[in-house]
Motif scaffolding. Sequence first.
Motif, short mmCIF file in Angstrom:
data_model
loop_
_atom_site.label_atom_id
_atom_site.label_comp_id
_atom_site.label_asym_id
_atom_site.label_seq_id
_atom_site.Cartn_x
_atom_site.Cartn_y
_atom_site.Cartn_z
N ALA A 83 6.65 -39.76 14.59
CA ALA A 83 6.32 -39.36 13.22
C ALA A 83 4.87 -38.90 13.11
O ALA A 83 4.56 -37.98 12.35
CB ALA A 83 6.58 -40.52 12.25
N VAL A 84 3.97 -39.52 13.88
CA VAL A 84 2.57 -39.09 13.88
C VAL A 84 2.45 -37.68 14.43
O VAL A 84 1.70 -36.84 13.90
CB VAL A 84 1.71 -40.07 14.70
N LEU A 85 3.20 -37.37 15.49
CA LEU A 85 3.18 -36.01 16.05
C LEU A 85 3.72 -35.02 15.04
O LEU A 85 3.19 -33.91 14.89
CB LEU A 85 4.01 -35.97 17.34
N PHE A 86 4.78 -35.39 14.35
CA PHE A 86 5.36 -34.53 13.33
C PHE A 86 4.34 -34.27 12.21
O PHE A 86 4.21 -33.14 11.72
CB PHE A 86 6.62 -35.18 12.77
N CYS A 87 3.62 -35.32 11.82
CA CYS A 87 2.59 -35.18 10.79
C CYS A 87 1.50 -34.21 11.23
O CYS A 87 1.04 -33.37 10.44
CB CYS A 87 1.96 -36.54 10.48
N ALA A 88 1.07 -34.32 12.49
CA ALA A 88 0.00 -33.45 12.98
C ALA A 88 0.43 -31.98 12.97
O ALA A 88 -0.31 -31.11 12.51
CB ALA A 88 -0.41 -33.87 14.39
N ALA A 89 1.63 -31.71 13.48
CA ALA A 89 2.11 -30.33 13.52
C ALA A 89 2.31 -29.78 12.12
O ALA A 89 1.96 -28.62 11.82
CB ALA A 89 3.41 -30.25 14.32
N LEU A 90 2.86 -30.61 11.23
CA LEU A 90 3.10 -30.15 9.87
C LEU A 90 1.79 -29.97 9.10
O LEU A 90 1.65 -29.02 8.31
CB LEU A 90 4.00 -31.16 9.15
N THR A 91 0.83 -30.86 9.33
CA THR A 91 -0.47 -30.74 8.68
C THR A 91 -1.15 -29.44 9.06
O THR A 91 -1.71 -28.73 8.22
CB THR A 91 -1.37 -31.93 9.07
N ALA A 92 -1.12 -29.12 10.35
CA ALA A 92 -1.73 -27.87 10.81
C ALA A 92 -1.06 -26.66 10.18
O ALA A 92 -1.72 -25.70 9.78
CB ALA A 92 -1.66 -27.79 12.33
N THR A 93 0.28 -26.71 10.06
CA THR A 93 1.01 -25.58 9.48
C THR A 93 0.69 -25.42 8.00
O THR A 93 0.45 -24.31 7.51
CB THR A 93 2.52 -25.78 9.67
N VAL A 94 0.69 -26.55 7.26
CA VAL A 94 0.44 -26.49 5.82
C VAL A 94 -1.00 -26.06 5.54
O VAL A 94 -1.26 -25.26 4.62
CB VAL A 94 0.73 -27.85 5.17
N ALA A 95 -1.95 -26.57 6.32
CA ALA A 95 -3.36 -26.24 6.09
C ALA A 95 -3.69 -24.81 6.49
O ALA A 95 -4.62 -24.21 5.94
CB ALA A 95 -4.25 -27.21 6.87
N PHE A 96 -2.93 -24.24 7.41
CA PHE A 96 -3.29 -22.95 7.99
C PHE A 96 -3.21 -21.81 6.98
O PHE A 96 -4.11 -20.97 6.91
CB PHE A 96 -2.37 -22.66 9.19
N TYR A 97 -2.16 -21.75 6.17
CA TYR A 97 -1.90 -20.55 5.37
C TYR A 97 -2.90 -20.32 4.25
O TYR A 97 -3.49 -19.23 4.16
CB TYR A 97 -0.46 -20.58 4.86
#
Length: 521
Positions: free
Chosen positions: A260-274
């Motif tokens: 879940a931590v890995l999922f959070c990191a990948a999702l955080t990067a995606t959400v913050a990027f745009y």
Amino acid sequence: MFKIAKNAHWAFMLPMLFFFSICNTMMVGLISEKASDMVCRDMWNQHRNTSAATPPAEYCRDKDVEAQASNWIMYFSMASAFLMVLTTSAMGIFSDKVGRRPVLLLTTAGMLLQGLVLAAMAHFEALPVELFFLAYGVAGVVGGTAAQMMAMFAYAADCTTRQERSFAVGMIEGFGLLGSIVGPLTGGPLADRVGYEVCFLAVAVICALQLLFVAVIPESLAPENRIPRMNWLRANPVGQLGAFARPLPGTRSRSLIGLAVLFCAALTATVAFYPITVLYTRDHFRWSKSLVGYFQATEWAAKALCSFILFPLVFYPHRLLRRRRSSSSSSSSGSSIINDHGGGKQRGPAGQGRGRPRDMVAVFITLLFFAVALVMYGLAPTTLVFFLMTAVEGVGGMSIPIIRGVFSKCVAADEQGAIWAAQGSITALIGFTSPLIFQSIYTHTVHTMEAITYFVVGGLVCLCAFGSLLLLRPISLAIEAVEEESQRLLVNRDAPAAKGDDSDSDDGGGGGCGGGGKSEP
């Protein structure tokens, strides 16, 4: 072993996620642009020293204006995410009780109303920027994007066996990426030519067509698989996230928390990027709306290409070699059953065997590519280099669907709803925390080192990539344990049927889709 509803198929979610992604990606960029324009207009009206009613383009690209716009976008995103945090968990429990279609109808209707509110804001120029809270609120109060994604993937999980589920998730994600190409390609250029109002009305029209589509497709959740009553104690983010704290099958490890931590990191990067990229490229490279749209389309095209090619190769190579597999199964019919269900030491359909953690190796590689791409975006000196980095990010973008597939493989069939609802809760929480953290960083560094946000996010993803190596063994053992349990349930299901055929007994009909799954041989 649960029963699959008649006529329901996971392929119904392909057009759903395709058009949902068109609407979502079209609005992400346009809302940032529109909010920036409205903030620029308000600041110009407060501080202007000339009689010009419209601020010049250079004034709107001022760093102070960009910083203020970033703050407003952060507030809007946080308000929407806060509502999604509160409602997504309830929507997950609600869908387990009444089915997936009602949730899809509610969330699609919420996006339709959001498009209409945004179109009204674009039409009436004098409206205050604070009305964006209403636009985000009408979608967030029914779960927003988090609940809609949860319902789509839960629909697909209802319609697939455990062996097919990862492939279905990858294909649905791929169609979502295709929609994410079309959204920016149409949104930015259309806004340049006909204005924001037409774009937001187009979103509303697409959502109306989706409502008609959801109304005619069959329900995926069979009555036998629905919960008898709604447990409101679990209808909250904390209750849903408890699904990650369960011990993994075949081990005492609670490595789903690490996953879940890995999922959070990948999702955080995606959400913050745009939103950061929209503001950064406008200020640093002086991009127009159209160029921002072309970049987003290029980025999603790279992700879609990797999703349709690399994802099946990683998870379902047997689908690409179906003829060869069929010929080999005819020569050894017994071994094909073992392979399909992961029994013994044979490799299953994803090439997953004892001590061979292919899934987590793929997670490590894709997260590492994602981290490198983020850092290179911050170092890119020209527009061309910025565009070229989409090839690297395309591989990194596979991390989220791969992690979703690993989640699905680590739990039994009757726990799929809980794990998808937990992922939906994470999506909502990340939507709340990511803008709060990273857009604040961008706002405070825009005058000094505006690219530092890319370095911070890239460093976070890189750290998690190497942390994923710690999960190689426990996740591999968990997947194998679920495979073996699935094989055991299959044997227990088929044994009464075989006994009934031999003895002509009345209780030998346990070979149905949902019947006899837990009967003793």
